[in-house]
Write an enzyme that holds these catalytic residues in place. Sequence first.
Site, short mmCIF file in Angstrom:
data_model
loop_
_atom_site.label_atom_id
_atom_site.label_comp_id
_atom_site.label_asym_id
_atom_site.label_seq_id
_atom_site.Cartn_x
_atom_site.Cartn_y
_atom_site.Cartn_z
N ARG A 104 0.77 -1.16 -0.11
CA ARG A 104 -0.06 -0.07 -0.14
C ARG A 104 0.78 1.29 0.12
O ARG A 104 1.88 1.38 0.99
CB ARG A 104 -0.71 0.26 1.35
N THR A 108 -1.66 7.52 -0.67
CA THR A 108 -3.06 7.33 -1.22
C THR A 108 -3.66 6.21 -0.63
O THR A 108 -4.83 5.75 -0.80
CB THR A 108 -2.79 6.80 -2.92
N ASP A 200 0.27 -3.40 12.27
CA ASP A 200 0.46 -3.66 10.83
C ASP A 200 0.84 -5.35 10.87
O ASP A 200 1.74 -5.65 11.44
CB ASP A 200 1.64 -3.00 10.47
N ASP A 203 4.53 -6.38 9.71
CA ASP A 203 5.46 -6.21 10.60
C ASP A 203 5.23 -6.94 11.82
O ASP A 203 6.53 -7.36 12.42
CB ASP A 203 5.32 -4.65 11.29
C1 PRP Z 1 -1.51 -4.89 4.39
C2 PRP Z 1 -2.19 -6.29 4.54
C3 PRP Z 1 -2.99 -6.37 3.03
C4 PRP Z 1 -3.39 -4.61 2.91
C5 PRP Z 1 -4.91 -4.39 3.44
O1 PRP Z 1 -0.25 -5.11 3.55
O2 PRP Z 1 -1.48 -7.26 4.55
O3 PRP Z 1 -2.44 -6.52 1.95
O4 PRP Z 1 -2.33 -3.91 3.62
O5 PRP Z 1 -5.05 -2.93 3.00
P1 PRP Z 1 -5.99 -2.82 2.07
O6 PRP Z 1 -7.33 -3.59 2.21
O7 PRP Z 1 -6.12 -1.12 2.43
O8 PRP Z 1 -5.37 -2.67 0.75
P2 PRP Z 1 0.72 -3.99 3.13
O9 PRP Z 1 0.40 -3.03 2.15
O10 PRP Z 1 0.91 -3.23 4.57
O11 PRP Z 1 2.11 -4.87 2.73
P3 PRP Z 1 3.00 -5.74 3.81
O12 PRP Z 1 2.18 -6.87 3.99
O13 PRP Z 1 3.88 -6.09 2.87
O14 PRP Z 1 3.16 -5.19 5.17
N1 URA Z 2 -2.66 -3.46 6.95
C1 URA Z 2 -2.29 -3.95 8.08
O1 URA Z 2 -1.52 -4.43 8.24
N2 URA Z 2 -3.25 -3.34 9.12
C2 URA Z 2 -4.07 -2.64 9.05
O2 URA Z 2 -4.85 -2.41 9.96
C3 URA Z 2 -4.64 -2.10 7.83
C4 URA Z 2 -3.89 -2.60 6.70
#
Ligand code: PRP
Ligand code: URA
Length: 209
Positions: A104, A108, A200, A203
């Site tokens: 993400r 945005t 997160d 993380d």
């Molecule tokens: C997180 C999560 C989803 C997304 C959800 O991933 O694991 O993939 O956000 O958010 P959305 O519904 O608003 O799209 P992130 O983009 O933080 O990546 P990561 O798993 O690599 O930390």
């Molecule tokens: N991605 C995450 O990991 N946590 C949230 O709460 C939203 C998006």
Amino acid sequence: MENVFLMNHPLIQHKISMLRDKKTGTNEFRKLVEEIAVLMGYEALRDLPVEPVEVETPLETCQTPMISGKKLAVVPILRAGLGMVNGILTLVPSAKVGHIGLCRNHETHEPQEYYCKLPSPIEERTIAVLDPMLATGGSAVAAVDFIKEHGGKTIKFLSIIAAPEGVQRLHQTHPDVQLYCGCVDRCLNEDAYICPGLGDAGDRIFGTK
Ligand code: PRP
Ligand code: URA
């Protein structure tokens, strides 16, 4: 809502509460995500096709149902979805695994694609897309768009915690996708994080920050 299933089994609810706790460390968090994936997968895969196979018991030969590994593809959304893969493979060890890399954008909140690879052929398989978090729904919609562009038809989306906004967006854009949620939380905050949520997920699974 048709095709949206809330998995309110006490075992799932209990483990989600442990995930939410900020005192839960990486090791335990990872184990819990995997265990929840097993429990969610058990229910979400209840309509997986089976075929009769001939088996010799100590007493006689019989026709008995078995799942064909060729029938299931598991597709985690990177990174956090990786935490759920082994849970599903515990149930169906011969399933094939694809990957969809999305991150993400912090401003945005829209997903940016950085890697995608699906098992082939994909058309005949049930596809279980894994992501513990369904927040705005942007990543889920992008992942399902990609899978459908490559011929995927029978798609199930497994998310441990969802926001109402994400459920709405995925369901409106792809009403044919069966969405399984462990919990639907209150709302998103201004940074598009789920509240109360668990923070997160990526993380917390990988111990990064
Ligand atoms: C997180 C999560 C989803 C997304 C959800 O991933 O694991 O993939 O956000 O958010 P959305 O519904 O608003 O799209 P992130 O983009 O933080 O990546 P990561 O798993 O690599 O930390
Ligand atoms: N991605 C995450 O990991 N946590 C949230 O709460 C939203 C998006």
